[in-house]
Design an enzyme around this catalytic site. Sequence first.
Site, short mmCIF file in Angstrom:
data_model
loop_
_atom_site.label_atom_id
_atom_site.label_comp_id
_atom_site.label_asym_id
_atom_site.label_seq_id
_atom_site.Cartn_x
_atom_site.Cartn_y
_atom_site.Cartn_z
CE LYS A 1 12.47 -18.89 99.82
NZ LYS A 1 12.25 -19.36 98.35
CE LYS B 1 16.85 -16.71 96.31
NZ LYS B 1 16.76 -17.96 95.59
N1 C2G Z 1 16.55 -22.57 88.53
C1 C2G Z 1 17.13 -23.16 87.48
N2 C2G Z 1 18.16 -22.84 86.78
C2 C2G Z 1 18.78 -21.75 87.00
C3 C2G Z 1 18.01 -20.74 88.51
C4 C2G Z 1 17.06 -21.58 88.99
O1 C2G Z 1 16.59 -24.26 86.94
N3 C2G Z 1 19.79 -21.15 86.57
C5 C2G Z 1 15.46 -23.27 89.24
C6 C2G Z 1 15.73 -23.52 90.46
O2 C2G Z 1 16.14 -24.86 90.75
C7 C2G Z 1 14.35 -23.37 91.47
C8 C2G Z 1 13.39 -22.56 90.54
O3 C2G Z 1 14.48 -22.45 89.37
O4 C2G Z 1 13.68 -24.92 91.32
C9 C2G Z 1 13.25 -21.24 91.22
O5 C2G Z 1 14.67 -20.97 91.61
P1 C2G Z 1 14.69 -19.76 92.98
O6 C2G Z 1 13.81 -18.45 92.48
O7 C2G Z 1 16.16 -19.53 93.28
O8 C2G Z 1 13.88 -20.65 94.04
P2 C2G Z 1 14.47 -20.81 95.53
O9 C2G Z 1 14.71 -19.69 96.19
O10 C2G Z 1 15.52 -22.00 95.35
O11 C2G Z 1 13.32 -21.31 96.31
O12 C2G Z 1 10.52 -24.25 98.76
C10 C2G Z 1 11.56 -23.98 97.86
C11 C2G Z 1 12.05 -22.70 97.71
O13 C2G Z 1 10.82 -21.61 97.69
C12 C2G Z 1 12.89 -22.55 96.27
#
Ligand code: C2G
Length: 142
Positions: free
Chosen positions: A47, A49
């Site tokens: 990703k 990341k």
């Molecule tokens: N999230 C949220 N509010 C935040 C930060 C994150 O609601 N302030 C939610 C994101 O929208 C996501 C979840 O928490 O639904 C996890 O966020 P991340 O760990 O950043 O996930 P991400 O890297 O976006 O991976 O296949 C999908 C991916 O694996 C998502």
Amino acid sequence: MQSKKRVITYGTFDMFHVGHLNLLNRLAEFGDELIVAVSTDEFNALKGKKTLIPYEQRVEIVRHIKCVSEVIAEESWEQKIEDIQKYDIDIFAMGNDWEGKFDFLTPHCEVLYLPRTEDISTTELKIALNEFLQEHGAGFGV
Ligand code: C2G
């Protein structure tokens, strides 16, 4: 007997914070069981990341969140349809930074995007920690 309503979500959950917690707690309200697929370190590399906390520790934290029923590994973009079928999922849900990105799943289950929690993210935490260390030094006042 009504079968259990099952919700699934996917994420990295690095430096677990209240934005993650709010999302999981809200998702748990939509069903009887909440399955969380945590991105492996290898998938995060895919990703593009970079995570601070290793996969095993991110899984351990998410596994112990009260509203979480089960944790599985997220290893690829392609596994979602198979997961939805394998775990008999009724609702797939994500924060709305992903709005629309997973609508291809609608033939398989309900797809929801929930508002993100404002003013908190792993990136903002890292910036705040950096500022803290610059101001107070790495010794945390020791
Ligand atoms: N999230 C949220 N509010 C935040 C930060 C994150 O609601 N302030 C939610 C994101 O929208 C996501 C979840 O928490 O639904 C996890 O966020 P991340 O760990 O950043 O996930 P991400 O890297 O976006 O991976 O296949 C999908 C991916 O694996 C998502």
